[in-house]
Enzyme design. Structure first.
Site, short mmCIF file in Angstrom:
data_model
loop_
_atom_site.label_atom_id
_atom_site.label_comp_id
_atom_site.label_asym_id
_atom_site.label_seq_id
_atom_site.Cartn_x
_atom_site.Cartn_y
_atom_site.Cartn_z
N SER A 1 0.86 -1.18 0.00
CA SER A 1 0.00 0.00 0.00
C SER A 1 0.89 1.22 0.00
CB SER A 1 -0.90 0.01 1.24
OG SER A 1 -0.11 0.18 2.43
N LEU B 1 2.82 -1.29 5.02
CA LEU B 1 2.16 -0.05 5.41
C LEU B 1 3.22 1.03 5.57
CD1 LEU B 1 -0.34 1.56 6.32
CD2 LEU B 1 0.09 0.71 8.64
N VAL C 1 6.87 -2.54 7.51
CA VAL C 1 6.75 -1.09 7.58
C VAL C 1 7.58 -0.49 6.46
CG1 VAL C 1 7.12 0.96 8.97
CG2 VAL C 1 6.38 -1.17 10.07
N LYS C 2 6.96 0.37 5.68
CA LYS C 2 7.65 0.99 4.55
C LYS C 2 8.36 2.26 4.99
CE LYS C 2 5.75 0.80 0.40
NZ LYS C 2 4.76 0.96 -0.71
N ILE C 3 9.65 2.31 4.73
CA ILE C 3 10.49 3.45 5.06
C ILE C 3 11.21 3.89 3.79
CG2 ILE C 3 12.49 4.23 6.38
CD1 ILE C 3 11.76 2.21 8.54
#
Length: 369
Positions: free
Chosen positions: A43, A109, A140-142
């Site tokens: 996403s 996310l 977790v998207k960084i």
């Protein structure tokens, strides 16, 4: 079994670049998992902006949240809706995660794009999202920005799975790969396990060709450059993968692999074809290889299912890929400058989508109001 399922035999996973409340509730993701072998979901703010900003699918839950939390900040309202979707997608993919012993089955996310240049805030946001979603198959998207890179290391060190996003250039990719490794090494030093920590490095593809092709059409490089149209992004991705293959053979990586570490897979993002003159499966057909992921928008997924070409293409024509990049440099196409600009534009674009998303949510009121 079809073309999408066949990619598994070449070591490539297919993730869906889409999430939506109605799609999840009607079993759309489950169908793709069962029939096409889809093993992940990504996403981003743009996707959520389209999903939440239009229609009524989220209105009932938003009304319930507002009734329980009167005066809540718009960001909190967004997080409640997004986390619900991410949890639902993660639960759908949990059997895949369990079957593959944590090697796949992930849902991504994104941390707030507003934090792209703030290391400490990114670390804190990643930890918060991990706690709120409360699913082992969350990533977790960084962003792979200068500030994001140390946050990646710290987040891996904390035992949180990371999807590094907005990668365009090979040097930036190398930096985040090393950040991933450093996070694992820090855990090893403390005697903590590393066998269930997963990461992908999301390398964006089509946007590079769009920018390079525009420069060629504007006259950069003259007639000689026209032969490079639609080829630079693929060559760039192939050379990034060559670096990956070299690194996983290194003593440094092998020491971690001996302790159960999973490699940080390269993930091909932005794989929908922007130029109608190019095949609509171009960035799937040409980038198939072991330990990789292709995250695909629904339209491109349908196209590959219908007429994609399956083969071990990522390691083909490597010498030609080197020549393509060398020729692009010789002709002044400035790939390094293009990739640096694309990172900045990507952060700005996601921030704009986030602005629009929060504005759409702020404009909605509980049904009982």
């Amino acid at each position: 079994m079809g073309r999408l399922n066949d990619l598994e035999s070449h070591g490539q996973a297919i993730w869906l670049d889409f999430v939506d409340r109605k799609f999840l509730a009607e079993g759309g993701l489950q169908e793709l998992v069962d029939e096409d072998g889809v093993t992940g979901v990504t996403s981003n703010p743009s996707i959520f902006e389209k999903a939440m900003g239009y229609g009524e699918a989220y209105d009932d839950e938003l009304a319930e949240f507002d009734a329980a939390h009167p005066g809540a900040a718009t960001m909190d309202r967004y997080e409640a809706l997004a986390i619900s979707d991410i949890q639902a997608a993660a639960d759908t993919l949990r059997p895949v995660y369990d079957r593959l012993n944590g090697k796949d089955g992930y849902v991504s996310l994104e941390v707030s794009p507003y934090l792209a240049n703030d290391t400490d805030a990114t670390i804190a946001e990643a930890a918060k999202l991990w706690r709120l979603v409360d699913r082992p198959n969350l990533m977790v998207k960084i962003p792979g920005t200068a500030a994001g890179t140390p946050a990646i290391s710290a987040t891996i060190d904390a035992g949180i799975n990371v999807n590094v996003t907005l990668l365009f250039g090979i040097e930036a990719y190398k930096s985040v790969a090393m950040a991933f490794v450093e996070g694992l090494e820090q855990r090893v030093e403390r005697g903590e396990p590393i066998d269930r920590i997963a990461s992908v490095a999301s390398f964006f593809v089509s946007r590079i060709d769009t920018r390079i092709d525009d420069a060629i059409d504007a006259g950069t490089g003259g007639d000689a450059a026209k032969a490079l149209k639609g080829k630079v992004a693929i060559a760039n991705a192939k050379m990034a993968y060559q670096w990956y293959l070299d690194f996983i053979r290194s003593d440094r990586w092998q020491a971690l692999a001996a302790k159960g570490a999973m490699p940080q897979r390269l993930l091909w993002a932005s794989t929908g074809t922007k130029n109608p003159d190019y095949p609509d499966t171009l960035y799937l057909d040409t980038l198939i290889g072991k330990d990789t992921v292709n995250t695909v928008p629904p339209k491109t997924l349908d196209a590959f299912r219908d007429h994609g070409t399956v083969g071990a293409t990522l390691t083909q024509d490597i010498d030609q890929a080197r020549r393509t990049l060398a020729e692009a440099e010789r002709l002044g196409l400035n790939l390094d400058g293009v990739t640096a600009t694309l990172v900045e534009e990507g952060v700005a674009s996601f921030s704009k989508s986030f602005d629009d998303l929060l504005a759409a949510i702020a404009a909605k009121h509980p049904a009982t109001a």
